[in-house]
Design an enzyme around this catalytic site. Sequence first.
Site, mmCIF file in Angstrom:
data_model
loop_
_atom_site.group_PDB
_atom_site.id
_atom_site.type_symbol
_atom_site.label_atom_id
_atom_site.label_comp_id
_atom_site.label_asym_id
_atom_site.label_seq_id
_atom_site.Cartn_x
_atom_site.Cartn_y
_atom_site.Cartn_z
ATOM 1 N N CYS A 159 0.887 4.932 17.597
ATOM 2 C CA CYS A 159 0.677 4.021 16.450
ATOM 3 C C CYS A 159 -0.800 3.740 16.198
ATOM 4 C CB CYS A 159 1.450 2.722 16.602
ATOM 5 S SG CYS A 159 1.154 1.600 15.215
ATOM 6 N N CYS A 198 1.346 -3.520 20.119
ATOM 7 C CA CYS A 198 0.728 -3.511 18.784
ATOM 8 C C CYS A 198 1.086 -4.794 18.043
ATOM 9 C CB CYS A 198 1.251 -2.293 18.022
ATOM 10 S SG CYS A 198 0.792 -2.230 16.277
ATOM 11 N N HIS A 237 6.608 0.150 20.151
ATOM 12 C CA HIS A 237 6.732 1.396 19.381
ATOM 13 C C HIS A 237 5.566 2.348 19.628
ATOM 14 C CE1 HIS A 237 4.456 -1.468 16.929
ATOM 15 N NE2 HIS A 237 3.778 -0.403 16.525
ATOM 16 N N SER A 254 2.041 -5.178 15.123
ATOM 17 C CA SER A 254 3.216 -5.053 14.246
ATOM 18 C C SER A 254 4.460 -5.644 14.914
ATOM 19 C CB SER A 254 3.471 -3.589 13.891
ATOM 20 O OG SER A 254 2.440 -3.122 13.054
ATOM 21 N N HIS A 310 4.910 -9.422 14.284
ATOM 22 C CA HIS A 310 5.513 -9.907 13.036
ATOM 23 C C HIS A 310 6.996 -10.218 13.276
ATOM 24 C CE1 HIS A 310 1.761 -8.821 11.185
ATOM 25 N NE2 HIS A 310 1.966 -7.525 11.290
HETATM 26 P P1 PAD Z 1 -4.714 -7.111 16.840
HETATM 27 O O1 PAD Z 1 -4.061 -8.448 16.913
HETATM 28 O O2 PAD Z 1 -4.888 -6.300 18.084
HETATM 29 O O3 PAD Z 1 -6.171 -7.238 16.145
HETATM 30 C C1 PAD Z 1 -6.474 -8.091 15.078
HETATM 31 C C2 PAD Z 1 -7.979 -8.415 15.145
HETATM 32 O O4 PAD Z 1 -8.321 -9.195 13.999
HETATM 33 C C3 PAD Z 1 -8.385 -9.234 16.373
HETATM 34 O O5 PAD Z 1 -9.535 -8.642 16.978
HETATM 35 C C4 PAD Z 1 -8.703 -10.607 15.797
HETATM 36 O O6 PAD Z 1 -9.711 -11.299 16.546
HETATM 37 C C5 PAD Z 1 -9.185 -10.248 14.402
HETATM 38 N N1 PAD Z 1 -9.091 -11.325 13.413
HETATM 39 C C6 PAD Z 1 -8.085 -12.225 13.236
HETATM 40 N N2 PAD Z 1 -8.357 -13.033 12.178
HETATM 41 C C7 PAD Z 1 -9.548 -12.624 11.667
HETATM 42 C C8 PAD Z 1 -10.351 -13.028 10.546
HETATM 43 N N3 PAD Z 1 -9.974 -14.045 9.745
HETATM 44 N N4 PAD Z 1 -11.520 -12.365 10.300
HETATM 45 C C9 PAD Z 1 -11.913 -11.345 11.105
HETATM 46 N N5 PAD Z 1 -11.185 -10.908 12.163
HETATM 47 C C10 PAD Z 1 -10.028 -11.542 12.451
HETATM 48 O O7 PAD Z 1 -3.854 -6.290 15.754
HETATM 49 P P2 PAD Z 1 -3.668 -4.681 15.610
HETATM 50 O O8 PAD Z 1 -5.012 -4.042 15.617
HETATM 51 O O9 PAD Z 1 -2.614 -4.214 16.561
HETATM 52 O O10 PAD Z 1 -3.008 -4.617 14.146
HETATM 53 C C11 PAD Z 1 -3.751 -5.028 13.004
HETATM 54 C C12 PAD Z 1 -2.864 -5.007 11.770
HETATM 55 O O11 PAD Z 1 -2.501 -3.656 11.462
HETATM 56 C C13 PAD Z 1 -1.540 -5.766 11.926
HETATM 57 O O12 PAD Z 1 -1.229 -6.420 10.700
HETATM 58 C C14 PAD Z 1 -0.552 -4.661 12.177
HETATM 59 O O13 PAD Z 1 0.779 -5.023 11.858
HETATM 60 C C15 PAD Z 1 -1.110 -3.595 11.251
HETATM 61 C C16 PAD Z 1 -0.616 -2.197 11.458
HETATM 62 N N6 PAD Z 1 -0.436 -1.429 10.358
HETATM 63 C C17 PAD Z 1 -0.012 -0.157 10.465
HETATM 64 C C18 PAD Z 1 0.110 0.674 9.230
HETATM 65 O O14 PAD Z 1 0.642 1.772 9.271
HETATM 66 N N7 PAD Z 1 -0.392 0.194 8.102
HETATM 67 C C19 PAD Z 1 0.276 0.401 11.705
HETATM 68 C C20 PAD Z 1 0.076 -0.384 12.829
HETATM 69 C C21 PAD Z 1 -0.374 -1.687 12.720
HETATM 70 ZN ZN ZN Z 2 1.979 -0.365 15.705
#
Ligand code: PAD
Ligand code: ZN
Length: 363
Positions: free
Chosen positions: A166, A37, A60, A39, A42
Amino acid sequence: MRAAVLRGPEPISMEDITLDEPRAGEVLVRVVACGVCHSDYHTVNRAKAGALPAPVILGHEVGGIVEAVGPGVMSVVEGDHVVCAFKPNCGACYFCVRGQPQICERSDYPDRLFNGSSPRLRDEGGNPVQQGIGVGGYAQYSLMPERGVVKVREDAPLDRICLVGCGVTTGVGAALRTAKVEAGSDVAVIGLGGVGLNVVQGARLAGARRIIGVDTVASKAELGAKFGMTDFVNAAEVDAVEEVRRLTNDRLDYAFEAIGLGRTSEQAFGMVRRGGTAVIVGVVGDSITIPGLAFLGEKRLIGSFFGSAKLQYDIPVYVDLYMDGKLNLDDLVSKKRPMPEINEAFADMMAGTVARSVMEPVG
Ligand code: PAD
Ligand code: ZN
């Protein structure tokens, strides 16, 4: 056990790690599969900047099998199949009792074992090693609090349902639980990674009419369609806000940010209609600037954490929805890799060439 340890700016490498027996209220989980993931990344970025406080095992999104339980554990026994939740809930604090266990105030990282005893892992020199985001899943075993381990049905493949730990719960829950998307709504999702694709399928489950995916990687057009996306906007080619407003005739009900950037959060707020809702799902490290007058149009900007999950209930339900063919987890797993290839898996994620990679322990 063998585990992938992050120590600083250098790539993650495999090490021998010892971990304690489970104490009261704790569960030792044998990791079968762990998703990758954003996260975790970071923390990799912090390490690259030389700001990692201690060595850490990331990972995770664990699907595994209970190896041993500590005294007093009631909800699982040895041999049970489980999904680990990166944000356990104590069940007793103010927020748990008022029905918001996803923001439990006793399980803030790093004390996710609830007993102040973290870390309980040591390297070969006897130095403490942290469990990243409370799980430490890029390893053969993870020591979890009982309240972060959920028993699941044994016919569900652990190398798929690990993602419920997650990405699936975060994304599907953002649509169903946090935003409560109504049938017939028009929805946009910015960022079609492992989390965003799950917001897409959460919106589909809710009965959304139009589900517009926004990403900068062109191949996400085909991938997003497998999860229920109806339209794709390539943000590398057009202005995402203008294009989504044009497609919806300025009537977009919900926009979800699933990347973790201030700029795309501003885009999410900018594309929803008067009275519409922008939901920030990504972990945004910078600031979000929005015009205050927009609130006169009753626009809402809200956060979503772990899909607002009531995890002991939601995780088995999401697993059932997969087994019933109503959630697509198969197309989320783009690649399976042995644990020592974790650096390559992170590189794939940053290139946007995978939905999710799933790591399998070696030892
Ligand atoms: P990922 O890296 O798999 O996906 C990110 C996507 O965004 C990719 O498809 C990229 O191509 C695209 N992208 C990047 N820049 C841009 C842009 N400027 N415009 C449009 N698209 C773009 O990440 P993920 O899906 O594993 O996680 C996404 C976020 O969610 C990340 O910040 C993570 O830390 C967060 C998250 N939050 C929680 C929560 O509880 N809030 C839980 C798990 C993950
Ligand atoms: Zn996660």
